[in-house]
Scaffold this motif. Structure first.
Motif, mmCIF file in Angstrom:
data_model
loop_
_atom_site.group_PDB
_atom_site.id
_atom_site.type_symbol
_atom_site.label_atom_id
_atom_site.label_comp_id
_atom_site.label_asym_id
_atom_site.label_seq_id
_atom_site.Cartn_x
_atom_site.Cartn_y
_atom_site.Cartn_z
ATOM 1 N N SER A 42 31.187 47.278 33.025
ATOM 2 C CA SER A 42 30.908 48.268 31.940
ATOM 3 C C SER A 42 29.641 49.166 32.661
ATOM 4 C CB SER A 42 30.580 47.608 30.610
ATOM 5 O OG SER A 42 29.940 48.536 29.914
ATOM 6 N N PRO A 43 29.565 50.429 32.109
ATOM 7 C CA PRO A 43 28.411 51.364 32.296
ATOM 8 C C PRO A 43 27.265 50.690 31.761
ATOM 9 C CG PRO A 43 30.237 52.545 31.556
ATOM 10 C CD PRO A 43 30.771 51.154 31.195
ATOM 11 N N ARG A 44 27.404 49.825 30.585
ATOM 12 C CA ARG A 44 26.099 49.112 30.158
ATOM 13 C C ARG A 44 25.959 47.800 30.669
ATOM 14 N NH1 ARG A 44 27.038 49.281 23.783
ATOM 15 N NH2 ARG A 44 29.265 49.109 24.288
ATOM 16 N N THR A 45 26.651 47.488 31.660
ATOM 17 C CA THR A 45 26.347 45.873 32.313
ATOM 18 C C THR A 45 24.752 45.889 32.488
ATOM 19 O OG1 THR A 45 28.375 45.667 32.874
ATOM 20 C CG2 THR A 45 26.816 44.514 34.393
ATOM 21 N N PRO A 58 37.063 40.867 34.516
ATOM 22 C CA PRO A 58 36.276 41.920 33.372
ATOM 23 C C PRO A 58 34.791 41.549 32.916
ATOM 24 C CG PRO A 58 37.797 40.558 32.241
ATOM 25 C CD PRO A 58 37.728 40.243 33.595
ATOM 26 N N LEU A 59 33.915 42.365 33.047
ATOM 27 C CA LEU A 59 32.545 42.081 33.031
ATOM 28 C C LEU A 59 31.871 43.218 31.909
ATOM 29 C CD1 LEU A 59 29.670 40.667 33.619
ATOM 30 C CD2 LEU A 59 29.561 42.107 35.673
ATOM 31 N N PHE A 60 31.219 42.780 31.184
ATOM 32 C CA PHE A 60 30.426 43.717 30.104
ATOM 33 C C PHE A 60 28.861 43.255 30.357
ATOM 34 C CE2 PHE A 60 28.146 44.408 26.063
ATOM 35 C CZ PHE A 60 28.238 45.574 25.883
ATOM 36 N N ASP A 61 28.467 41.976 29.972
ATOM 37 C CA ASP A 61 27.111 41.584 30.134
ATOM 38 C C ASP A 61 27.192 40.114 30.039
ATOM 39 O OD1 ASP A 61 24.396 42.563 30.512
ATOM 40 O OD2 ASP A 61 24.073 41.713 28.386
ATOM 41 N N GLN A 62 26.348 39.601 31.117
ATOM 42 C CA GLN A 62 26.707 38.291 31.200
ATOM 43 C C GLN A 62 25.423 37.377 31.460
ATOM 44 O OE1 GLN A 62 27.646 35.354 30.166
ATOM 45 N NE2 GLN A 62 29.907 36.183 30.245
ATOM 46 N N VAL A 63 25.270 36.092 31.479
ATOM 47 C CA VAL A 63 24.197 35.361 31.899
ATOM 48 C C VAL A 63 24.292 35.332 33.519
ATOM 49 C CG1 VAL A 63 23.233 33.088 31.920
ATOM 50 C CG2 VAL A 63 24.031 34.102 29.825
ATOM 51 N N ASP A 64 23.099 35.785 34.245
ATOM 52 C CA ASP A 64 23.419 35.796 35.305
ATOM 53 C C ASP A 64 23.855 34.612 36.151
ATOM 54 O OD1 ASP A 64 22.414 38.429 35.561
ATOM 55 O OD2 ASP A 64 20.316 37.831 35.485
ATOM 56 N N ALA A 65 23.376 33.498 35.984
ATOM 57 C CA ALA A 65 23.850 32.046 36.279
ATOM 58 C C ALA A 65 25.381 31.920 36.125
ATOM 59 C CB ALA A 65 23.000 31.232 36.023
ATOM 60 N N TRP A 66 25.619 32.287 35.049
ATOM 61 C CA TRP A 66 27.203 32.222 34.804
ATOM 62 C C TRP A 66 28.152 33.086 35.529
ATOM 63 C CZ3 TRP A 66 27.067 31.642 28.409
ATOM 64 C CH2 TRP A 66 26.228 30.464 28.445
ATOM 65 N N GLY A 123 37.770 49.781 27.163
ATOM 66 C CA GLY A 123 37.661 48.317 26.812
ATOM 67 C C GLY A 123 38.075 47.472 27.565
ATOM 68 N N PHE A 124 38.094 45.903 26.930
ATOM 69 C CA PHE A 124 38.422 44.881 27.646
ATOM 70 C C PHE A 124 39.985 44.886 28.268
ATOM 71 C CE2 PHE A 124 40.883 40.760 26.670
ATOM 72 C CZ PHE A 124 40.216 40.190 27.656
ATOM 73 N N PRO A 125 40.782 45.151 27.261
ATOM 74 C CA PRO A 125 42.416 45.366 28.207
ATOM 75 C C PRO A 125 42.301 46.369 29.233
ATOM 76 C CG PRO A 125 42.171 46.290 25.991
ATOM 77 C CD PRO A 125 41.173 45.596 25.896
ATOM 78 N N GLY A 126 41.672 47.754 28.808
ATOM 79 C CA GLY A 126 41.514 48.423 29.988
ATOM 80 C C GLY A 126 40.819 48.294 31.042
ATOM 81 N N ALA A 127 39.667 47.239 31.083
ATOM 82 C CA ALA A 127 39.144 46.886 32.444
ATOM 83 C C ALA A 127 40.043 46.247 33.127
ATOM 84 C CB ALA A 127 38.031 46.137 31.993
ATOM 85 N N ILE A 128 40.881 45.099 32.445
ATOM 86 C CA ILE A 128 41.788 44.421 33.231
ATOM 87 C C ILE A 128 42.845 45.162 33.716
ATOM 88 C CG2 ILE A 128 43.497 42.521 33.047
ATOM 89 C CD1 ILE A 128 41.722 41.329 30.814
ATOM 90 N N ASN A 129 43.289 46.238 33.124
ATOM 91 C CA ASN A 129 44.236 47.265 33.708
ATOM 92 C C ASN A 129 43.731 47.982 34.988
ATOM 93 O OD1 ASN A 129 46.335 46.345 31.966
ATOM 94 N ND2 ASN A 129 45.922 48.131 30.513
ATOM 95 N N LEU A 130 42.539 48.260 34.968
ATOM 96 C CA LEU A 130 41.964 48.710 36.047
ATOM 97 C C LEU A 130 41.867 47.899 37.304
ATOM 98 C CD1 LEU A 130 40.578 51.529 37.199
ATOM 99 C CD2 LEU A 130 38.460 50.581 36.215
ATOM 100 N N GLY A 131 41.461 46.551 37.039
ATOM 101 C CA GLY A 131 41.520 45.671 38.027
ATOM 102 C C GLY A 131 43.023 45.439 38.539
ATOM 103 N N ARG A 189 33.995 50.449 35.252
ATOM 104 C CA ARG A 189 35.009 51.255 34.208
ATOM 105 C C ARG A 189 34.225 52.397 33.585
ATOM 106 N NH1 ARG A 189 34.442 46.044 30.623
ATOM 107 N NH2 ARG A 189 33.717 46.633 28.673
ATOM 108 N N PRO A 190 35.255 53.573 33.299
ATOM 109 C CA PRO A 190 34.685 54.707 32.484
ATOM 110 C C PRO A 190 34.104 54.280 31.018
ATOM 111 C CG PRO A 190 37.056 54.861 32.650
ATOM 112 C CD PRO A 190 36.852 53.604 33.596
ATOM 113 N N ALA A 191 33.352 55.129 30.411
ATOM 114 C CA ALA A 191 32.870 54.918 29.134
ATOM 115 C C ALA A 191 34.212 54.984 28.252
ATOM 116 C CB ALA A 191 31.737 55.980 28.768
ATOM 117 N N GLY A 192 34.097 53.893 27.233
ATOM 118 C CA GLY A 192 35.352 53.933 26.256
ATOM 119 C C GLY A 192 36.431 53.144 26.601
#
Length: 274
Positions: free
Chosen positions: A46-49, A16-24, A77-85, A72-75
Motif C-alpha cells: 500500500s502507499p501507506r505501508t 498483498p501487504l498493507f502494514d505488518q509486524v516486520d518480523a512476521w 484495496g485487498f482484492p485489487g492488490a491480489i489482482n495486480l500481483g 498499488r495505487p491509492a484506492g
C-alpha cells in the motif's frame, strides 16, 4: 544490446501487504523465497505501508529478479492488490500468501506436482508467537471428502490455503471480483466458487503446507464484523443464494467475524457447540 529474457518461473507467489509486524513480514517472504522450487515472489504493498516494512523487503532483495515489490495505487484495496500481483506474475501458476503467515518450504513443490486449475492444501494454525500450534483449528483436508460434498458452495468453503492456481484460469474469469468490496472472503470463497462454476479442476494435497498466524493485532479480518457480513451477503447473492438458506449461512459465519479464530473456537468447545 538486448536484455536477457526473464526466467521461466514455474510459479509466482503473490503477497498483498498493507502494514505488518516486520518480523512476521520477513518470515512470510523468506518462506516464499526459500522454497525447494525456485519461484517468483511479488509483494504488492500500500502507499501507506510503514517504512520499516519496505526496508525489510529491500534487505531481502527487492529489485532483484526473485523478489518483485509493487506499490498499488491509492484506492486499490485487498482484492485489487491480489489482482495486480496476478497481472504482474511471470509464472504459469500463482499462489497466495498473506504477510503474517508462512509456507512450508516444499509447499510449491508439492502443489506443482498436481495438474489442476486449483490446488489446495491443509493449513496449520498457530498463536501469534508462531510456535504454539492450535490443533483444534488445524483442520485436515481430504480429496475423498471433498468429492462427496453435494454443492459447489460446500466445495468452495471446504478448500483453503495454501492455494496454487493456474494463472490462465484466473485471467479467464477476470481475477478477484473487486465489485464485492474490500474484505477477505473474496479471495478464498468467492474466487474459488466462481472458478468451480467455470469448470475449474481441483486437486488437494493432503498435507499442511500453509501456516496461519492467528493473532489479535491489526488485520483486515478483525476490523469490521459488519463489513464482513455485508461482503458475505454480496457473495451469496452473486451465486444465487437467498432467503432462509442465505440467512442460515450468514448466521453460521457471523460468530467468527471480528475476533481471532482460536478465541471463538475456545468458546464453542466450552459450550459444546459446533
Amino acid at each position: 544490446m538486448t536484455s536477457a529474457p526473464a526466467p521461466p518461473w514455474l510459479a509466482s507467489i503473490v503477497v498483498p501487504l498493507f502494514d505488518q509486524v516486520d518480523a512476521w513480514l520477513e518470515h512470510a517472504v523468506r518462506s516464499a523465497l526459500e522454497q525447494t522450487v525456485a519461484c517468483e515472489v511479488i509483494v504488492v504493498h500500500s502507499p501507506r505501508t510503514r517504512q520499516s516494512n519496505l526496508e525489510v523487503l529491500a534487505r531481502l532483495g527487492a529489485g532483484g529478479d526473485r523478489l518483485v515489490v509493487v506499490e498499488r495505487p491509492a484506492g486499490c484495496g485487498f482484492p485489487g492488490a491480489i489482482n495486480l500481483g496476478i497481472a504482474r506474475a511471470r509464472g504459469a501458476r500463482v499462489g497466495l500468501l498473506f504477510s503474517d503467515d508462512w509456507l512450508e518450504l516444499d509447499a510449491v513443490e508439492q502443489t506443482l506436482a498436481h495438474d489442476a486449475d486449483i490446488v489446495s492444501s491443509a493449513k496449520t494454525a498457530f498463536l501469534e508467537d508462531g510456535i504454539t500450534r492450535l490443533a483444534a483449528i488445524s483442520y485436515p483436508k481430504r480429496m475423498a471428502y471433498y468429492l462427496r460434498l453435494p454443492t459447489l458452495a460446500a466445495k468452495a468453503e471446504y478448500l483453503t490455503h495454501f492455494f496454487l492456481f493456474r494463472r490462465a484460469k484466473l485471467l479467464e474469469i477476470g481475477g478477484l471480483d473487486e465489485s464485492l468490496g474490500d474484505y477477505p472472503g473474496i479471495d478464498d470463497l468467492d474466487l474459488i466458487w466462481t472458478l468451480l462454476e467455470r469448470g475449474a479442476t481441483v486437486a488437494i494435497v493432503e498435507r499442511h503446507l500453509y501456516n496461519y498466524r492467528d493473532h489479535s493485532g491489526d488485520r483486515l479480518t478483525l476490523r469490521s464484523p459488519e463489513q464482513a457480513t455485508r461482503t458475505l451477503g454480496r457473495i451469496l447473492a452473486k451465486h444465487g443464494v437467498s432467503g432462509a438458506e442465505k440467512d442460515a449461512i450468514l448466521a453460521r459465519h457471523a460468530r467468527w467475524y471480528g475476533r481471532p479464530v482460536h478465541v471463538v473456537q475456545a468458546e464453542l468447545d466450552k459450550s459444546g457447540s459446533r
